[in-house]
Design an enzyme around this catalytic site. Structure first.
Site, short mmCIF file in Angstrom:
data_model
loop_
_atom_site.label_atom_id
_atom_site.label_comp_id
_atom_site.label_asym_id
_atom_site.label_seq_id
_atom_site.Cartn_x
_atom_site.Cartn_y
_atom_site.Cartn_z
N ASP A 148 0.83 -1.20 0.00
CA ASP A 148 0.00 0.00 0.00
C ASP A 148 0.86 1.25 0.00
OD1 ASP A 148 -2.73 -0.64 -0.14
OD2 ASP A 148 -2.80 -1.22 1.96
N HIS A 149 1.79 1.32 0.95
CA HIS A 149 2.59 2.54 1.09
C HIS A 149 3.46 2.76 -0.15
CE1 HIS A 149 1.71 3.79 5.25
NE2 HIS A 149 1.44 2.50 5.43
#
Length: 243
Positions: A148-149
């Site tokens: 995600d990051h």
């Protein structure tokens, strides 16, 4: 920048762009509130509003906002935005010149292109779960939602590149990112054997207000450390207009 994303990947990318000077308006459906943590972490540096695009008035407002935006970022399942006229080809027709950044779990090609998904599922499907298994063979996971990051920061970098390209050529781009592609990139990256730099966590923390403490944005601009342009607003309370 019009931010139609939720949870982690998209909000990470758009808050990074806010730290770099973008005017970001995040829009959520009124009947789908975020979890308390993401209602703070996901709106820092932005304005946050709610809008019911399922109504004619709400959809008209959404397209009015899009008409004033340079960039649209969406994080919903591929094809889910078509009914609202917000798929990339529809945006190109109705709002020419707008850069579109789309994020999804699996991408748009292949048999899983229309599936929903999230970081932990992609870690398992990509083999990361197997690589991080314990001594019993039980699948593991990365110590954070790294896909995600990483995808969020790639989205921010892509938006900046597309803006620079549009400035030179006048042509707007559609950038497509997926957690699955980020997982593949991660798995193909050689492991750095050098030990990590031991920096105290407190060096990256800053108060966000309302009892929350968060991480400052990474990087510098012309040698000046980045900061959030403002602290997290109350979730969903901004007007649905550009300031």
């Amino acid at each position: 920048m019009l931010d139609l994303t939720r949870v982690i990947a998209g909000p990470v990318g758009t808050r990074m762009l806010a730290a770099l000077g973008a005017d970001v308006l995040r829009v959520d459906a009124p009947g789908r509130p975020e979890l308390p943590l993401h209602a703070v972490d996901g709106v820092v540096g932005k304005a946050s509003t709610t809008l019911d695009a399922g109504t004619p008035a709400g959809l008209e407002t959404l397209h009015r906002l899009l008409a004033g935006a340079d960039v649209l970022v969406t994080g919903y399942r591929p094809g889910a935005m078509r009914r609202l006229g917000l798929d990339p080809d529809q945006v190109a027709d109705r709002h020419p010149g707008t850069i579109v950044v789309t994020l999804s779990a699996w991408g748009t090609a292949g048999p899983w292109g229309a599936r929903r998904g999230f970081d932990s599922l992609v870690q398992v499907a990509s083999g990361i779960g197997w690589l991080t298994r314990d001594h019993t063979g039980r699948p593991g996971a990365l110590p954070c939602q790294l896909l995600d990051h990483a995808t969020g920061y790639l989205a921010a970098a892509g938006a900046l590149s597309a803006l620079a390209s549009r400035e030179r050529t006048g042509v707007a781009a559609h950038l497509e990112l997926s957690l699955a592609r980020t997982a593949r990139w991660l798995l193909e990256t050689p492991v750095d054997p050098s030990p990590p730099v031991d920096t105290p966590v407190a060096a990256f923390l800053a108060p966000l207000g309302a009892g929350w403490t968060g991480v400052t944005p990474p990087g510098t601009l012309d040698g000046t450390p980045l900061t959030w342009p403002h602290l997290p607003p109350a979730y969903g309370t901004a007007p649905a207009t550009w300031t």
